[in-house]
Write a protein that holds these residues in place. Structure first.
Motif, mmCIF file in Angstrom:
data_model
loop_
_atom_site.group_PDB
_atom_site.id
_atom_site.type_symbol
_atom_site.label_atom_id
_atom_site.label_comp_id
_atom_site.label_asym_id
_atom_site.label_seq_id
_atom_site.Cartn_x
_atom_site.Cartn_y
_atom_site.Cartn_z
ATOM 1 N N HIS A 354 -5.966 -1.165 15.404
ATOM 2 C CA HIS A 354 -6.571 -1.732 14.194
ATOM 3 C C HIS A 354 -5.733 -1.403 12.961
ATOM 4 C CE1 HIS A 354 -9.988 -3.089 16.342
ATOM 5 N NE2 HIS A 354 -10.617 -1.928 16.466
ATOM 6 N N LEU A 355 -5.277 -0.160 12.891
ATOM 7 C CA LEU A 355 -4.503 0.268 11.715
ATOM 8 C C LEU A 355 -3.191 -0.495 11.591
ATOM 9 C CD1 LEU A 355 -5.048 4.127 11.822
ATOM 10 C CD2 LEU A 355 -5.647 2.625 9.914
ATOM 11 N N ALA A 356 -2.552 -0.744 12.722
ATOM 12 C CA ALA A 356 -1.280 -1.464 12.674
ATOM 13 C C ALA A 356 -1.483 -2.886 12.161
ATOM 14 C CB ALA A 356 -0.641 -1.479 14.062
ATOM 15 N N GLU A 357 -2.538 -3.538 12.628
ATOM 16 C CA GLU A 357 -2.806 -4.892 12.134
ATOM 17 C C GLU A 357 -3.194 -4.854 10.657
ATOM 18 O OE1 GLU A 357 -5.614 -8.802 13.017
ATOM 19 O OE2 GLU A 357 -5.624 -7.123 14.434
ATOM 20 N N LEU A 358 -3.996 -3.855 10.303
ATOM 21 C CA LEU A 358 -4.374 -3.703 8.902
ATOM 22 C C LEU A 358 -3.138 -3.515 8.023
ATOM 23 C CD1 LEU A 358 -7.296 -1.457 7.639
ATOM 24 C CD2 LEU A 358 -5.105 -1.457 6.468
ATOM 25 N N ALA A 359 -2.242 -2.631 8.469
ATOM 26 C CA ALA A 359 -1.028 -2.361 7.703
ATOM 27 C C ALA A 359 -0.176 -3.612 7.567
ATOM 28 C CB ALA A 359 -0.229 -1.242 8.366
ATOM 29 N N ASP A 360 -0.110 -4.395 8.626
ATOM 30 C CA ASP A 360 0.665 -5.629 8.592
ATOM 31 C C ASP A 360 0.066 -6.610 7.595
ATOM 32 O OD1 ASP A 360 2.730 -7.423 9.623
ATOM 33 O OD2 ASP A 360 1.066 -8.531 10.522
ATOM 34 N N ARG A 361 -1.246 -6.742 7.589
ATOM 35 C CA ARG A 361 -1.897 -7.660 6.652
ATOM 36 C C ARG A 361 -1.762 -7.184 5.207
ATOM 37 N NH1 ARG A 361 -5.538 -11.527 8.566
ATOM 38 N NH2 ARG A 361 -5.725 -11.616 10.843
ATOM 39 N N VAL A 362 -1.873 -5.891 5.016
ATOM 40 C CA VAL A 362 -1.702 -5.350 3.659
ATOM 41 C C VAL A 362 -0.296 -5.644 3.145
ATOM 42 C CG1 VAL A 362 -1.464 -3.189 2.386
ATOM 43 C CG2 VAL A 362 -3.481 -3.591 3.810
ATOM 44 N N ALA A 363 0.696 -5.467 4.029
ATOM 45 C CA ALA A 363 2.087 -5.664 3.614
ATOM 46 C C ALA A 363 2.376 -7.118 3.257
ATOM 47 C CB ALA A 363 3.032 -5.200 4.720
ATOM 48 N N THR A 364 1.646 -8.046 3.879
ATOM 49 C CA THR A 364 1.910 -9.470 3.644
ATOM 50 C C THR A 364 0.874 -10.123 2.731
ATOM 51 O OG1 THR A 364 0.697 -10.037 5.675
ATOM 52 C CG2 THR A 364 3.077 -9.717 5.862
ATOM 53 N N TYR A 413 -5.053 1.797 3.618
ATOM 54 C CA TYR A 413 -6.078 0.873 3.128
ATOM 55 C C TYR A 413 -6.461 1.151 1.682
ATOM 56 C CZ TYR A 413 -10.755 -1.221 2.700
ATOM 57 O OH TYR A 413 -11.867 -1.927 2.279
ATOM 58 N N ASP A 414 -6.682 2.416 1.352
ATOM 59 C CA ASP A 414 -7.177 2.747 0.010
ATOM 60 C C ASP A 414 -6.235 2.284 -1.103
ATOM 61 O OD1 ASP A 414 -9.142 3.870 1.507
ATOM 62 O OD2 ASP A 414 -8.996 5.888 0.650
ATOM 63 N N PRO A 415 -4.908 2.481 -0.969
ATOM 64 C CA PRO A 415 -4.017 1.994 -2.039
ATOM 65 C C PRO A 415 -4.100 0.480 -2.227
ATOM 66 C CG PRO A 415 -2.869 3.587 -0.664
ATOM 67 C CD PRO A 415 -4.161 3.268 0.034
ATOM 68 N N TRP A 416 -4.203 -0.250 -1.098
ATOM 69 C CA TRP A 416 -4.329 -1.712 -1.227
ATOM 70 C C TRP A 416 -5.652 -2.087 -1.889
ATOM 71 C CZ3 TRP A 416 -8.272 -4.614 0.972
ATOM 72 C CH2 TRP A 416 -8.199 -5.986 0.710
ATOM 73 N N ALA A 417 -6.747 -1.447 -1.466
ATOM 74 C CA ALA A 417 -8.051 -1.753 -2.063
ATOM 75 C C ALA A 417 -8.015 -1.505 -3.569
ATOM 76 C CB ALA A 417 -9.140 -0.917 -1.402
ATOM 77 N N ASP A 418 -7.364 -0.415 -3.992
ATOM 78 C CA ASP A 418 -7.285 -0.106 -5.423
ATOM 79 C C ASP A 418 -6.410 -1.127 -6.156
ATOM 80 O OD1 ASP A 418 -7.807 1.976 -7.616
ATOM 81 O OD2 ASP A 418 -5.622 1.761 -7.661
ATOM 82 N N GLN A 419 -5.254 -1.447 -5.575
ATOM 83 C CA GLN A 419 -4.355 -2.405 -6.232
ATOM 84 C C GLN A 419 -4.969 -3.796 -6.320
ATOM 85 O OE1 GLN A 419 -0.835 -2.073 -3.812
ATOM 86 N NE2 GLN A 419 -0.585 0.113 -4.298
ATOM 87 N N SER A 420 -5.623 -4.235 -5.228
ATOM 88 C CA SER A 420 -6.240 -5.565 -5.256
ATOM 89 C C SER A 420 -7.404 -5.597 -6.236
ATOM 90 C CB SER A 420 -6.714 -5.961 -3.853
ATOM 91 O OG SER A 420 -7.742 -5.105 -3.388
ATOM 92 N N ALA A 421 -8.128 -4.475 -6.374
ATOM 93 C CA ALA A 421 -9.223 -4.418 -7.349
ATOM 94 C C ALA A 421 -8.680 -4.510 -8.772
ATOM 95 C CB ALA A 421 -10.020 -3.129 -7.156
ATOM 96 N N ARG A 422 -7.568 -3.834 -9.037
ATOM 97 C CA ARG A 422 -6.992 -3.891 -10.384
ATOM 98 C C ARG A 422 -6.494 -5.298 -10.699
ATOM 99 N NH1 ARG A 422 -6.397 1.200 -12.607
ATOM 100 N NH2 ARG A 422 -6.794 2.899 -11.123
ATOM 101 N N ALA A 423 -5.905 -5.961 -9.685
ATOM 102 C CA ALA A 423 -5.464 -7.340 -9.900
ATOM 103 C C ALA A 423 -6.657 -8.255 -10.147
ATOM 104 C CB ALA A 423 -4.655 -7.820 -8.697
ATOM 105 N N PHE A 424 -7.724 -8.026 -9.403
ATOM 106 C CA PHE A 424 -8.933 -8.823 -9.579
ATOM 107 C C PHE A 424 -9.543 -8.582 -10.956
ATOM 108 C CE2 PHE A 424 -13.549 -9.474 -8.971
ATOM 109 C CZ PHE A 424 -13.541 -10.784 -8.488
#
Length: 777
Positions: A354-364, A413-424
Motif C-alpha cells: 500500500h505504501l509503495a502505491e501511495l508513494a507513487d501516487r504522491v510523487a505523480t 503521506y503527511d507531507p503530501w496531505a499538508d502540501q495539498s492542503a496549503r495549495a487548496f
C-alpha cells in the motif's frame, strides 16, 4: 456401472453352470480358500450371493459346521438365516465357503475327517470355484488380475498385495471400468481407495498426530503408513511428525504437492506453523548453498517482518523515503500472497505494498493552482491516496506494527496531505463557495452519513454492485463541521442564516439540528426514518435518514477507526439496498464533511484566544473570529451561513491544539470535497466488463475495472490471446472493481511490453489493454 463385487458374484454364479441335457443342477458351488484371503469380505459378498460359511455355528453370519450346511441345502426354509444373505434362486445358487480348507480336503475321501464327512456327498453333487481340477484357488489378487477374472492391471509386488488386502472391502464397491481407466493399480493407488484424500490425511496427522492416529481405523492407518513410505519417504510410526515437517518445509519431490495443499488452507492446520519452526534447519548450508524455500519457515517470515518494521520506523530519517519504500515493496510484496499472509502473519508485507502505491501516487500528483482543477483531480483519483493511507493503517494489528506504519505515513503521506492542503487553501481564499441546499423529487430518500469522506464513499459504491451508482463531488459548507454542514445537505425549505458558534439558524434563531432539523424536514414533507429500526417509510414521497457512526468512531478511536470503518460502511450499503428494495426509486447519500487522519498528530500552531469568540466557537481546525479583532496570518474564509463572519482555518494540516489526530473543520481536500452518491435500481442488462485504469508499483499491477460487480479474474500476458504467455495471475479481485497482479520479474522485467487481460470465470477474454511492466514508458 459395474461394481467389483458384482464381477466376483458373477464368477461365483458362473461356476454353477451345467449341461442341462446331461446333468442336473449342482447342489452348490464349493469355494476353497486355504489362506483365508477372502474371509474379511465374505459378509459384503453375502449381500450379492447366498454364501454359507463352514465354521462354528453362528446363524447371524450364515456359518455353521458341515452337518448344518447339509441341512440348509436340504431344507433352507427351516434354517435360521441372516437378513443380509442374498436370496437363493436358479440364477443365484448356494455357495459354500471353506475358510482354511482346500479342494483336496473335501474331494478326496481318504483325507476326510469327521468334521468334513457330511460334505463328502455334497461335494460329489457340487461344482467348484475355480472349476478346473488342480487350479490354484483364487486369491483376491489372482482373480482381480486374471483375464479369466476381473481383468484389472494390478502390480504383483508385495507392497501392492499387502495394500490390496487392506483395501479389499473398499475395492469391492469401486466401478470396474473406472479402475481399468486408472491404468496399473499399485499400492499408492490402492491406498487412495481407503484414504479419499491421502495428502489431507497426512497434513491432519502432522497437525495432531495422536488424535488422527486414534481416529483412523486399522486399514486406513496402514494405508497412510504405506503411502508415506512409498510416496513421501517417511514412516509415521518410526520418523514422527517433526521429520515430516522438515520434509514439508523442504518441498522436494511429492512434498511440493503437500506444501501446496497446506498453503491452500493453512488455517485448517493450526499446529503446523510451530512444528515447522521446530523443524527449520539450524545448520548454515555449506559452499554458499541457499535454502531454496526460506518462506517455508514461520520464523523466517517473522524475521522479514521485523526487518520491515525497523525500516519503516527509520523512514523519517532516510534521505529518500519514497525510494526506500519502493525497495521494501520489491523485496517483500511477494509475501503478500504466501501462506503466512493468509494466516495474518505478514501484515507489514501488505503495508509496504500500500505504501509503495501511495508513494507513487504522491510523487505523480499534479500541482494545480486553481480550485476547480484540484477538486476534479481529487474526486477522480486523488482520494485514492487517502484510501491507501487508511488501508495501510488497517494492516497493522499490533502496537509495534501500528507505530511503524504511522512513522512511514508521517514520512510519505503527511507531507503530501499538508502540501495539498496549503495549495487548496491558497486557491480557496477568495474563491471557495460552500454549496447549500438539496433538491429532491418524489421517490427519493436521502441517506446522511456524517464524515463520509470521498474515499469511503467510493468503498460504499463498490458495495452496491448490481445497482446504478454515481459518485460526484460537492463543496462542503464552510467550516467543515456538522452544525454548519448538515443543514447544507438537508432537503429543507426554510430560510437559514448564521447563528451561535458554527450553527446554522432558522428564522427564529434556533440552531438547525436535532428537533429543529426534524421539524424543518416535516415542514418540507420529508419523512424522517429512524436508522436503528431500519424504517423504510413510504417510497411515494421523500425521506431522510441519518447516522453519525463514522464521525463518532473517528473522534473516539483515532487510528483504530481504520480497523472498524469497513463494518460501518457495510451497514450503510445494507441500508441503501434495503431502501431500494422497499421501492424507493432513488437514494442519495450525502455527508457534511470529510476528515484528516495523518500518520502523526497534527503540528500545533498558536491562535490567540483573544481574537476568537471563545471556546464554543473554536475547534482544533477552525475558529470564529471576533468582528473587530486583528486577522491572523492564516487562511480566512467567510462563513457559509453569514458572509459577514470570518472563520479562520489552521494552515495546512496543522491544528490549534496539540495531540490532534482525527480532525475536521478546516480547509483541505479531505475535509471540504465531499461526495454525493446517487443510487438507482439501474438496468437489468449487465454492462460488459471494461478496464478503466492500469497502474504499476514495481512489479505489481493494479487494475481498476467496471462494472464492479462483474465476475472476472485478471492476468498479465505477453500476448493477449495466448494463455501460456501469462507472467502474472490469474488473480481474483481484491475488492469489487479492483484486481492486483504480481508479475514474475524473470519472465517480464520492468520495461517489458505486456497486456492486461480480464477473463470470465471460464477463461474467455472480456477486455484487454496494453501496458508496460513497471509503468516504465
Amino acid at each position: 456401472m459395474t461394481l467389483v463385487r458384482a464381477v466376483v458374484a458373477k464368477a461365483l454364479r458362473d461356476a454353477a453352470a451345467f449341461n442341462a441335457g446331461a446333468n442336473s443342477a449342482p447342489a452348490a458351488v464349493l469355494w476353497a480358500d486355504p489362506e483365508r484371503t477372502w474371509e474379511p469380505v465374505i459378509r459384503i459378498l453375502q449381500e450379492a450371493v447366498p454364501i454359507l460359511v463352514l465354521g462354528e455355528y453362528d446363524p447371524a453370519a450364515a456359518r455353521g459346521p458341515a452337518l448344518w450346511l447339509r441341512a440348509v441345502l436340504a431344507s433352507p426354509e427351516s434354517a435360521e438365516l441372516p437378513a443380509h444373505l442374498a436370496e437363493r434362486d436358479e440364477r443365484n445358487p448356494w455357495v459354500i465357503y471353506l475358510p482354511g480348507g482346500s479342494r483336496g480336503s473335501v474331494a478326496e475321501a481318504a483325507a476326510l475327517d469327521d468334521s468334513l464327512a457330511p460334505l463328502a456327498e455334497v461335494a460329489i453333487r457340487s461344482n467348484w470355484w475355480p472349476s478346473a481340477h488342480g487350479q490354484t484357488p483364487w486369491t483376491p489378487h489372482s482373480f482381480l488380475a486374471s483375464k479369466q477374472g476381473a481383468g484389472l492391471d494390478i502390480a504383483s509386488d508385495s507392497a501392492t498385495k499387502a495394500a490390496l488386502a487392506q483395501v479389499l472391502d473398499k475395492l469391492l464397491f469401486e466401478d470396474i471400468d473406472d479402475l481399468k481407466r486408472m491404468g496399473r493399480l499399485d499400492s499408492f493407488r490402492l491406498h487412495h481407495l481407503v484414504l479419499d484424500d491421502s495428502v489431507r490425511t497426512l497434513l491432519d496427522w502432522m497437525n495432531d498426530p495422536d488424535a488422527v492416529r486414534a481416529s483412523l481405523e486399522g486399514a486406513q492407518w496402514q494405508a497412510l503408513v504405506a503411502s508415506c513410505k512409498s510416496v513421501y519417504g517417511i514412516s509415521p510410526d518410526k520418523d514422527g511428525a517433526l521429520t515430516a515437517a522438515s520434509k514439508l518445509g523442504g518441498r522436494t519431490g511429492e512434498w511440493g504437492t503437500v506444501w501446496q495443499r497446506f498453503a491452500e488452507n493453512p488455517s485448517r492446520y493450526p499446529n503446523l506453523p510451530a512444528l515447522l519452526d521446530q523443524a527449520r534447519p539450524s545448520v548454515v548450508p555449506l559452499f554458499g548453498d541457499m535454502d531454496p524455500h526460506p518462506d517455508s519457515w514461520p520464523s523466517w517470515n517473522r524475521d522479514e517482518e521485523d526487518a520491515i518494521r525497523s525500516a519503516l520506523d527509520a523512514l523519517g530519517t532516510h534521505p529518500d523515503p519514497r525510494g526506500r519504500v519502493q525497495e521494501l515493496a520489491a523485496a517483500h510484496t511477494s509475501r503478500e500472497e504466501n501462506v503466512w499472509a493468509a494466516l495474518g502473519q505478514a501484515p507489514l508485507a501488505k503495508a509496504v505494498g500500500h505504501l509503495a502505491e501511495l508513494a507513487d501516487r504522491v510523487a505523480t500528483a499534479p500541482t494545480a493552482t486553481d480550485l476547480k482543477t484540484q477538486i476534479a483531480w481529487y474526486s477522480d483519483e486523488g482520494h485514492v491516496i487517502d484510501d491507501l493511507a487508511l488501508r495501510t493503517i488497517a494492516t497493522a494489528k499490533t502496537a509495534q506494527d501500528r507505530s511503524a506504519v504511522a512513522h512511514a505515513l508521517a514520512a510519505i503521506y503527511d507531507p503530501w496531505a499538508d502540501q495539498s492542503a496549503r495549495a487548496f487553501q491558497k486557491a480557496a481564499v477568495g474563491s471557495y463557495s460552500g454549496q447549500t441546499g438539496l433538491d429532491v423529487v418524489a421517490g427519493t430518500c436521502v441517506v446522511y452519513v456524517d464524515a463520509l469522506r470521498y474515499d469511503l464513499a467510493t468503498r460504499v459504491a463498490r458495495r452496491l454492485s448490481g445497482l446504478a451508482v454515481v459518485v460526484e463531488p460537492r463543496q462542503a459548507a464552510f467550516p467543515s463541521v456538522t452544525p454548519t454542514g448538515q443543514p447544507a445537505v438537508a432537503p429543507i425549505r426554510i430560510s437559514m442564516a448564521g447563528g451561535a458558534a458554527f450553527d446554522a439558524a432558522d428564522d427564529q434563531g434556533r440552531s438547525v439540528k436535532g428537533a429543529v432539523l426534524r421539524s424543518a424536514l416535516a415542514g418540507a414533507e420529508v419523512q424522517f426514518l429512524d436508522w436503528d429500526t431500519a424504517q423504510v417509510g413510504d417510497p411515494a414521497g421523500t425521506a431522510w435518514t441519518q447516522t453519525n457512526m463514522i464521525d463518532s468512531l473517528g473522534h473516539s478511536h483515532g487510528h483504530q477507526m481504520a480497523d472498524l470503518v469497513d463494518h460501518h460502511l457495510d451497514l450503510v450499503a445494507e441500508r441503501v439496498r434495503a431502501l431500494i428494495e422497499a421501492g424507493w426509486r432513488k437514494v442519495v447519500v450525502v455527508t457534511d464533511h470529510g476528515f484528516l487522519l495523518p500518520g502523526q498528530a497534527a503540528q500545533k500552531v498558536s491562535l490567540s484566544i483573544q481574537i476568537t469568540e471563545g471556546d464554543a466557537a473554536r475547534k482544533p481546525r477552525v475558529a470564529r473570529l471576533k468582528a473587530t479583532a486583528a486577522r491572523p496570518d492564516f487562511p480566512i474564509l467567510p462563513w457559509t451561513w453569514d458572509s459577514s463572519v470570518d472563520m479562520v482555518s489552521a494552515p495546512g494540516t496543522a491544528a490549534f491544539e496539540s495531540g490532534c489526530l482525527y480532525e475536521h473543520g478546516g480547509l483541505s481536500l479531505q475535509e471540504c470535497v465531499i461526495p454525493v452518491v446517487t443510487v438507482t435500481r439501474g438496468g437489468s442488462a449487465a454492462a460488459p466488463a471494461q478496464i478503466e485504469a492500469v497502474r504499476w508499483t514495481g512489479q505489481r499491477c493494479r487494475i481498476d475495472y467496471g462494472p464492479a460487480e462483474a465476475e472476472v479474474v485478471a492476468e498479465v500476458r505477453l500476448r493477449p490471446a495466448d494463455a501460456s504467455s501469462a507472467v502474472g495471475g490469474p488473480k481474483s479481485p481484491t475488492e469489487p472493481g479492483e484486481v492486483k497482479v504480481l508479475v514474475d520479474e524473470e519472465q517480464a522485467p520492468a520495461g517489458a511490453s505486456a497486456w492486461v487481460v480480464l477473463l470470465d470465470l471460464s477463461g474467455g477474454v472480456l477486455a484487454q489493454a496494453q501496458t508496460t511492466v513497471g509503468g516504465v514508458e
